[in-house]
Scaffold this active site. Structure first.
Site, mmCIF file in Angstrom:
data_model
loop_
_atom_site.group_PDB
_atom_site.id
_atom_site.type_symbol
_atom_site.label_atom_id
_atom_site.label_comp_id
_atom_site.label_asym_id
_atom_site.label_seq_id
_atom_site.Cartn_x
_atom_site.Cartn_y
_atom_site.Cartn_z
ATOM 1 N N SER A 18 0.833 -1.280 0.085
ATOM 2 C CA SER A 18 -0.123 0.061 -0.030
ATOM 3 C C SER A 18 0.887 1.404 -0.110
ATOM 4 C CB SER A 18 -1.113 0.037 1.174
ATOM 5 O OG SER A 18 -1.483 1.181 1.304
ATOM 6 N N LEU A 19 0.456 2.414 -0.645
ATOM 7 C CA LEU A 19 1.030 3.419 -0.752
ATOM 8 C C LEU A 19 0.366 4.474 0.196
ATOM 9 C CD1 LEU A 19 1.556 3.781 -4.731
ATOM 10 C CD2 LEU A 19 3.254 3.042 -2.868
ATOM 11 N N SER A 20 -0.577 4.317 0.991
ATOM 12 C CA SER A 20 -1.365 5.054 1.819
ATOM 13 C C SER A 20 -0.429 5.699 2.700
ATOM 14 C CB SER A 20 -2.312 4.327 2.736
ATOM 15 O OG SER A 20 -3.481 4.015 1.683
ATOM 16 N N LYS A 74 -14.416 -3.406 4.113
ATOM 17 C CA LYS A 74 -15.304 -2.150 3.997
ATOM 18 C C LYS A 74 -16.738 -2.362 4.345
ATOM 19 C CE LYS A 74 -12.339 -0.299 0.488
ATOM 20 N NZ LYS A 74 -12.082 0.494 -0.848
ATOM 21 N N ASN A 95 -14.550 3.243 4.199
ATOM 22 C CA ASN A 95 -13.083 3.135 4.036
ATOM 23 C C ASN A 95 -12.451 4.044 4.752
ATOM 24 O OD1 ASN A 95 -13.749 5.618 2.573
ATOM 25 N ND2 ASN A 95 -11.769 5.385 1.260
ATOM 26 N N ASP A 110 -14.218 6.912 -0.921
ATOM 27 C CA ASP A 110 -13.859 6.024 -2.142
ATOM 28 C C ASP A 110 -14.659 6.918 -3.204
ATOM 29 O OD1 ASP A 110 -11.932 4.251 -1.698
ATOM 30 O OD2 ASP A 110 -13.473 2.697 -1.203
ATOM 31 N N GLY A 136 -18.629 -5.210 -4.760
ATOM 32 C CA GLY A 136 -18.051 -5.100 -3.444
ATOM 33 C C GLY A 136 -17.872 -3.811 -3.094
ATOM 34 N N VAL A 231 -10.098 0.865 -11.409
ATOM 35 C CA VAL A 231 -10.096 1.114 -9.711
ATOM 36 C C VAL A 231 -8.566 0.621 -9.353
ATOM 37 C CG1 VAL A 231 -10.933 0.700 -7.538
ATOM 38 C CG2 VAL A 231 -12.389 1.269 -9.398
ATOM 39 N N TYR A 233 -4.774 0.317 -8.743
ATOM 40 C CA TYR A 233 -3.732 1.461 -9.007
ATOM 41 C C TYR A 233 -2.298 0.697 -8.605
ATOM 42 C CZ TYR A 233 -2.893 2.169 -3.966
ATOM 43 O OH TYR A 233 -2.458 2.028 -2.704
#
Length: 294
Positions: A18-20, A74, A95, A110, A136, A231, A233
């Site tokens: 994850s890049l979060s 989620k 989210n 989102d 989903g 969606v 990435y």
């Protein structure tokens, strides 16, 4: 209350890439803030998705300011929260969780993330007929976003017919009868043929992610006159986007949604206005990708 230091995290499965963390920590640094962003990976911890409620409670006790929530939690997280904002309540998917005044409040960025990315990346795309693969948590968000942007009708296709039907029914309740329908994958050829020239395809399944490579549908179903919005990435350049461009379709990668939903979550966590354009540039840099031609 505004602070200068924040502890946040991400709950999900297989979230190591994850890049979060980088997106939030970089933006915090530019604003003179300290942000510590931790990954709570279900796979690494060794707990099932149903344990999301326990993780949320633990994070609150440990002093986290908020959490991002991703696949497959989620929807599961909703029942463990004290309140939902109206968008998250309509979606039945969360989210972003913010801990405020002793409560865990669920949001969904989102929706706004996809809407901003679509309006920016495919501003003139026709929206009369939209076909969406995936029902989903992410699928619910992008379907709401598409209808908010003015889609005339969206048909949700999922390998689980009951999940597609549930999402379509919820969309009809929110946006009005006849705005949404559910379909099984065998109807994709007819649905996409009918969308040529007046609509396109939104892809909202994990297929194409680094851990799930491949195409979510036969490439021969893609043709000029369709747009394709992704969606996924990681990677930005999925097999679907390559096939779509080869077929002459306008395309939108998943980077915009990822960056803009992160910016909206940053605003919720910190109460400060993020530089969304800079966060999008961060994401592009972090993925090592050059924006693909449209």
């Amino acid at each position: 209350m505004l602070k200068d230091s924040y502890l946040v995290g991400l709950i999900g499965s297989g979230i190591g890439p994850s890049l979060s963390p980088a997106l939030h920590e970089r933006e915090a640094g530019r604003q003179g803030l300290r942000c510590l962003y931790r990954l709570l990976d279900l796979d690494a911890i060794g707990v099932p998705p149903e344990a999301v409620g326990e993780l949320v409670r633990a994070a609150r006790l440990l002093g986290f300011d908020g959490l991002n929530i991703t696949h497959p939690c989620k929807r599961l997280v909703v029942e463990h929260l004290d309140a939902l904002d109206p968008r998250a309540e309509a979606l039945g998917a969360v989210n972003t969780v913010v801990f405020e005044d002793g409560r865990a409040v669920g949001h969904n960025t989102d929706v706004t993330g996809f809407a901003t990315a679509f309006a920016r990346g495919l501003p003139d795309a026709p929206l009369e007929r939209v076909v969406q693969l995936g029902a989903g948590g992410a699928g619910a968000a992008v379907a709401h976003a598409a209808l908010t942007l003015g889609a005339g009708r969206i048909t949700v296709v999922d390998a689980l017919p009951e999940r597609a039907a549930e999402l379509a029914a919820g969309l009809d309740r929110t946006f009005g009868a006849g705005r949404a329908a559910a379909a099984t994958p065998d109807r994709l050829p007819d649905l996409l043929a009918a969308a040529v020239g007046n609509g396109g395809l939104v892809h909202a399944t994990p297929t194409g992610m680094a851990a799930h490579p491949g195409l979510p549908l036969p490439a021969e179903l893609l043709r000029p006159g369709l747009w394709v919005a992704e969606v996924v990435y990681r990677p930005l350049e999925t097999d679907l986007l390559r096939a779509a461009r080869a077929a002459g379709c306008a395309t939108l990668d998943g980077g915009g949604m990822a960056a803009f939903q992160a910016a909206d979550a940053f605003r919720l966590f910190t109460g400060r206005e993020p530089d969304s354009a800079r966060m999008l540039a961060d994401l592009t840099e972090l993925t090592g990708a050059v924006a693909a031609p449209r």
